[in-house]
Design a protein around this motif. Structure first.
Motif, PDB file in Angstrom:
ATOM      1  N   VAL A   1       0.848  -1.190   0.000  1.00 30.54           N
ATOM      2  CA  VAL A   1       0.000   0.000   0.000  1.00 30.54           C
ATOM      3  C   VAL A   1       0.882   1.238   0.000  1.00 30.54           C
ATOM      4  N   ALA A   2       0.564   2.185  -0.871  1.00 28.59           N
ATOM      5  CA  ALA A   2       1.231   3.487  -0.870  1.00 28.59           C
ATOM      6  C   ALA A   2       0.292   4.500  -0.241  1.00 28.59           C
ATOM      7  N   LEU A   3       0.817   5.272   0.691  1.00 29.70           N
ATOM      8  CA  LEU A   3       0.046   6.331   1.328  1.00 29.70           C
ATOM      9  C   LEU A   3       0.565   7.674   0.841  1.00 29.70           C
ATOM     10  N   VAL A   4      -0.349   8.515   0.366  1.00 28.94           N
ATOM     11  CA  VAL A   4       0.021   9.833  -0.145  1.00 28.94           C
ATOM     12  C   VAL A   4      -0.678  10.895   0.688  1.00 28.94           C
ATOM     13  N   ALA A   5       0.091  11.824   1.212  1.00 33.39           N
ATOM     14  CA  ALA A   5      -0.465  12.949   1.978  1.00 33.39           C
ATOM     15  C   ALA A   5      -0.188  14.235   1.215  1.00 33.39           C
ATOM     16  N   ARG A   6      -1.188  15.139   1.211  1.00 34.21           N
ATOM     17  CA  ARG A   6      -1.064  16.424   0.525  1.00 34.21           C
ATOM     18  C   ARG A   6      -1.516  17.534   1.471  1.00 34.21           C
ATOM     19  N   ALA A   7      -0.814  18.660   1.433  1.00 33.16           N
ATOM     20  CA  ALA A   7      -1.196  19.814   2.257  1.00 33.16           C
ATOM     21  C   ALA A   7      -0.478  21.047   1.735  1.00 33.16           C
ATOM     22  N   THR A   8      -1.087  22.209   1.930  1.00 24.94           N
ATOM     23  CA  THR A   8      -0.423  23.458   1.550  1.00 24.94           C
ATOM     24  C   THR A   8       0.551  23.905   2.633  1.00 24.94           C
ATOM     25  N   ASP A   9       0.331  23.480   3.859  1.00 27.76           N
ATOM     26  CA  ASP A   9       1.186  23.827   5.000  1.00 27.76           C
ATOM     27  C   ASP A   9       2.243  22.739   5.175  1.00 27.76           C
ATOM     28  N   THR A  10       3.519  23.086   4.994  1.00 26.16           N
ATOM     29  CA  THR A  10       4.575  22.086   5.095  1.00 26.16           C
ATOM     30  C   THR A  10       4.725  21.532   6.511  1.00 26.16           C
ATOM     31  N   GLY A  11       4.386  22.353   7.513  1.00 22.69           N
ATOM     32  CA  GLY A  11       4.438  21.874   8.885  1.00 22.69           C
ATOM     33  C   GLY A  11       3.402  20.792   9.132  1.00 22.69           C
ATOM     34  N   VAL A  12       2.199  21.012   8.618  1.00 27.95           N
ATOM     35  CA  VAL A  12       1.141  20.001   8.735  1.00 27.95           C
ATOM     36  C   VAL A  12       1.549  18.739   7.993  1.00 27.95           C
ATOM     37  N   LEU A  13       2.115  18.911   6.812  1.00 28.34           N
ATOM     38  CA  LEU A  13       2.516  17.746   6.023  1.00 28.34           C
ATOM     39  C   LEU A  13       3.578  16.927   6.751  1.00 28.34           C
ATOM     40  N   ALA A  14       4.539  17.604   7.380  1.00 31.05           N
ATOM     41  CA  ALA A  14       5.586  16.895   8.118  1.00 31.05           C
ATOM     42  C   ALA A  14       5.000  16.105   9.288  1.00 31.05           C
ATOM     43  N   ALA A  15       4.018  16.701   9.960  1.00 30.25           N
ATOM     44  CA  ALA A  15       3.385  16.010  11.082  1.00 30.25           C
ATOM     45  C   ALA A  15       2.619  14.774  10.601  1.00 30.25           C
ATOM     46  N   VAL A  16       1.913  14.913   9.497  1.00 39.53           N
ATOM     47  CA  VAL A  16       1.176  13.776   8.944  1.00 39.53           C
ATOM     48  C   VAL A  16       2.140  12.689   8.492  1.00 39.53           C
ATOM     49  N   GLN A  17       3.225  13.090   7.876  1.00 32.60           N
ATOM     50  CA  GLN A  17       4.215  12.108   7.448  1.00 32.60           C
ATOM     51  C   GLN A  17       4.716  11.297   8.642  1.00 32.60           C
ATOM     52  N   GLY A  18       4.981  11.975   9.731  1.00 33.06           N
ATOM     53  CA  GLY A  18       5.423  11.267  10.930  1.00 33.06           C
ATOM     54  C   GLY A  18       4.393  10.267  11.421  1.00 33.06           C
TER      55      GLY A  18
END
Length: 252
Positions: A217-234
């Motif tokens: 499974v590949a999980l893809v996260a998208r966001a305009t806020d890089t801080g939010v994206l980093a948190a989701v990635q974690g």
């Protein structure tokens, strides 16, 4: 800042019959993404004027920009230009500058400039021209609607003329993590919790099946806020590791 949005309207019986495989949606979306204009809807309609008119009017009222592809060639079923004129309640006729440019181009190619080819110089009244450096026959812009050819190579070239006319928005950043051997059922509940905890991000789950021993499974996260994206990635990395899989970060 209001986030601009776009819709793509694919026009042609050949698309609905399955004879032609569309790639224009992909290349329009890929061109717009770095500008900060996400494509929010795509429709495909037949070469039927009233259906084209209805779709154009619905989409242009809903989205910042609309891109149509197909139906501006020289044959009898190329009716998009007439449909756009009807959608905007205006007339259509041969554009003098376009006609002159096309006539010169065909002279240079030692090719007859037939009445059928002249049809491609017909532009709705009030439209501005979208240049076509590939074959010469232009597209056009009516307010927030851009009408492009159907041939992918020409569409891509026309986008270069359109780009400076667009007002972009916040760029959407994205990250993709692959989890070999994972199954969506293993991820679903926790993935839903993460999505609820980060409403400013969009999270997608995409399984792959390439054969025995090559699934996951590949999980893809998208966001305009890089801080939010980093948190989701974690969070996504922790989810995969909690299931005994080391996530693989793919370049996007």
């Amino acid at each position: 800042m209001t986030q601009p949005t776009a819709a793509v309207l694919l026009i042609g019986d050949e698309l609905l019959s399955g004879r032609t495989r569309d790639i224009n949606l992909q290349q329009i979306a890929q061109y717009l993404e770095p500008i900060g204009i996400p494509v929010r809807e795509c429709r495909t309609v037949a070469d039927v004027e009233e259906e084209i008119v209805a779709a154009v009017n619905q989409l242009r009222a809903k989205y910042t920009y609309v891109f149509t592809t197909g139906g501006i060639g020289p044959t009898h079923d190329d009716i998009t230009a007439d449909a756009i004129a009807a959608a905007f309640g205006t007339g259509i006729s041969e554009h003098p500058e376009v006609l002159a440019d096309m006539a010169e181009r065909y002279r240079a190619m030692n090719t007859e400039f037939t009445p059928a080819r002249r049809r491609m110089a017909r532009i709705p009244h009030g439209a501005s021209i979208v240049k076509n450096p590939v074959s010469g026959a232009p597209g056009f812009q009516m307010e927030n609607v851009f009408t492009l050819a159907g041939v992918p190579q020409i569409v891509r070239a026309m986008l270069e003329d359109i780009g400076p006319r667009l007002e972009g928005g916040a760029v959407v950043h994205k990250v993709q993590l692959r989890g070999p051997g994972l199954r969506e059922g293993d991820l679903a509940e926790r993935l839903g919790d993460i999505a609820k905890a980060y409403p400013a991000a969009s999270i997608g789950s995409y399984p792959w099946y390439q054969g025995i021993g090559d699934t996951g499974v590949a999980l893809v996260a998208r966001a305009t806020d890089t801080g939010v994206l980093a948190a989701v990635q974690g969070e996504l990395e922790s989810l995969m590791r909690g299931l005994g899989v080391e996530p693989i970060l793919d370049p996007l």
